[in-house]
Design an enzyme around this catalytic site. Sequence first.
Site, PDB file in Angstrom:
ATOM      1  N   THR A  16     -41.348  15.232   2.744  1.00 45.28           N
ATOM      2  CA  THR A  16     -40.532  16.457   2.896  1.00 45.28           C
ATOM      3  C   THR A  16     -39.805  16.262   4.028  1.00 45.28           C
ATOM      4  O   THR A  16     -38.381  17.085   3.721  1.00 45.28           O
ATOM      5  CB  THR A  16     -41.063  17.555   3.588  1.00 45.28           C
ATOM      6  OG1 THR A  16     -42.793  17.604   3.154  1.00 45.28           O
ATOM      7  CG2 THR A  16     -41.114  18.737   3.524  1.00 45.28           C
ATOM      8  N   LYS A  37     -41.449  21.070  -5.283  1.00 48.38           N
ATOM      9  CA  LYS A  37     -42.471  20.655  -5.035  1.00 48.38           C
ATOM     10  C   LYS A  37     -43.886  21.089  -6.062  1.00 48.38           C
ATOM     11  O   LYS A  37     -43.713  21.705  -5.832  1.00 48.38           O
ATOM     12  CB  LYS A  37     -43.125  21.380  -3.819  1.00 48.38           C
ATOM     13  CG  LYS A  37     -44.435  20.541  -2.949  1.00 48.38           C
ATOM     14  CD  LYS A  37     -44.136  19.050  -2.815  1.00 48.38           C
ATOM     15  CE  LYS A  37     -45.272  18.622  -1.932  1.00 48.38           C
ATOM     16  NZ  LYS A  37     -45.351  17.411  -1.347  1.00 48.38           N
ATOM     17  N   SER A  41     -50.868  21.353  -2.473  1.00 49.71           N
ATOM     18  CA  SER A  41     -52.531  21.435  -1.763  1.00 49.71           C
ATOM     19  C   SER A  41     -52.693  21.961  -0.277  1.00 49.71           C
ATOM     20  O   SER A  41     -51.239  21.367  -0.198  1.00 49.71           O
ATOM     21  CB  SER A  41     -53.734  20.331  -2.433  1.00 49.71           C
ATOM     22  OG  SER A  41     -53.164  19.312  -1.787  1.00 49.71           O
ATOM     23  N   GLU A 115     -39.997  16.751  -4.418  1.00 49.41           N
ATOM     24  CA  GLU A 115     -40.908  15.784  -3.920  1.00 49.41           C
ATOM     25  C   GLU A 115     -42.338  15.659  -4.498  1.00 49.41           C
ATOM     26  O   GLU A 115     -43.080  16.347  -5.413  1.00 49.41           O
ATOM     27  CB  GLU A 115     -41.128  16.466  -2.809  1.00 49.41           C
ATOM     28  CG  GLU A 115     -42.399  15.577  -1.792  1.00 49.41           C
ATOM     29  CD  GLU A 115     -42.294  16.320  -0.608  1.00 49.41           C
ATOM     30  OE1 GLU A 115     -43.012  16.080   0.572  1.00 49.41           O
ATOM     31  OE2 GLU A 115     -41.449  17.585  -0.336  1.00 49.41           O
ATOM     32  N   GLY A 116     -42.975  14.100  -5.307  1.00 47.35           N
ATOM     33  CA  GLY A 116     -44.490  14.600  -4.941  1.00 47.35           C
ATOM     34  C   GLY A 116     -45.504  14.749  -4.144  1.00 47.35           C
ATOM     35  O   GLY A 116     -44.757  15.258  -3.322  1.00 47.35           O
ATOM     36  N   VAL A 117     -46.478  14.244  -4.163  1.00 47.57           N
ATOM     37  CA  VAL A 117     -47.821  14.336  -3.457  1.00 47.57           C
ATOM     38  C   VAL A 117     -48.284  13.482  -2.968  1.00 47.57           C
ATOM     39  O   VAL A 117     -48.988  12.686  -3.716  1.00 47.57           O
ATOM     40  CB  VAL A 117     -48.671  15.979  -4.062  1.00 47.57           C
ATOM     41  CG1 VAL A 117     -49.273  14.880  -5.864  1.00 47.57           C
ATOM     42  CG2 VAL A 117     -49.685  15.979  -2.955  1.00 47.57           C
ATOM     43  N   GLY A 118     -48.458  13.195  -2.173  1.00 48.76           N
ATOM     44  CA  GLY A 118     -49.805  11.711  -1.517  1.00 48.76           C
ATOM     45  C   GLY A 118     -48.474  10.377  -1.909  1.00 48.76           C
ATOM     46  O   GLY A 118     -47.280  11.164  -1.866  1.00 48.76           O
ATOM     47  N   ASN A 175     -38.299   5.360   6.913  1.00 56.25           N
ATOM     48  CA  ASN A 175     -38.366   6.276   7.829  1.00 56.25           C
ATOM     49  C   ASN A 175     -39.131   5.923   9.231  1.00 56.25           C
ATOM     50  O   ASN A 175     -40.061   5.758   9.024  1.00 56.25           O
ATOM     51  CB  ASN A 175     -39.151   7.250   6.905  1.00 56.25           C
ATOM     52  CG  ASN A 175     -39.642   9.233   7.656  1.00 56.25           C
ATOM     53  OD1 ASN A 175     -38.695   9.189   8.398  1.00 56.25           O
ATOM     54  ND2 ASN A 175     -40.273   9.377   7.736  1.00 56.25           N
TER      55      ASN A 175
END
Length: 223
Positions: A16, A37, A41, A115-118, A175
């Site tokens: 993020t 997004k 969850s 933005e993906g998840v995990g 990062n």
Amino acid sequence: MKGLFVTGTDTGIGKTWSSCVLLAALRARGLRAAGMKPVASGCRETSAGLRNEDAEALIAASDPVPAYADCNPHAFAAPIAPHLAAAMNGAEITLAPVSNAYARLAMTADRVVVEGVGGWAVPLSDALMQADLVRTLDLPVILVVGVRLGCLNHALLSARAIAADGCRLAGWIANRIDAQMPFASANIDALHARIAAPLLGVLEHAPSGTSAEFAHALDLRAF
């Protein structure tokens, strides 16, 4: 190129934050850039419905500002893997709501940062993987590497998986989530030598910085 898909080497490695910096860097070039997004969850209940802090951060970094439902069409309360969170609600994650929301965002923005998840290989349902979403939207992928112990293995495996899934890794971001990691620069150099896609920039550990302050760290001339 209209959109970019941001994935990571794991959960909690700064997707993020990196996506917000990407939005700031695109906007600094004079482009209209909106964040998305598709699946989240760990959302909280509000008077307006379920809300996710990552989606809200993307909205705050966007211009034009997307409607929440377009930014985050699939929102679930439980802070667990999204296919499990959906099943708890008797729901199933499907691609049509994501495609429709993306199309609406793309009508008003020059770039959409999705933005993906995990991490990359997170299931979205019994029938869908995250790669299916990326192929459906036909997006190039940017991999966020959380620079910490283990990042070499995680990054190289993720890059291989993206290619094996028939998707294009267009670049990666280092990062520095562990400000005390020894030999961090050497690890970044090792990845630079082994990942064919370009290193777009290194984001230093910034617990109190703003995304706009770090926009200069990314080279997005190819986007």
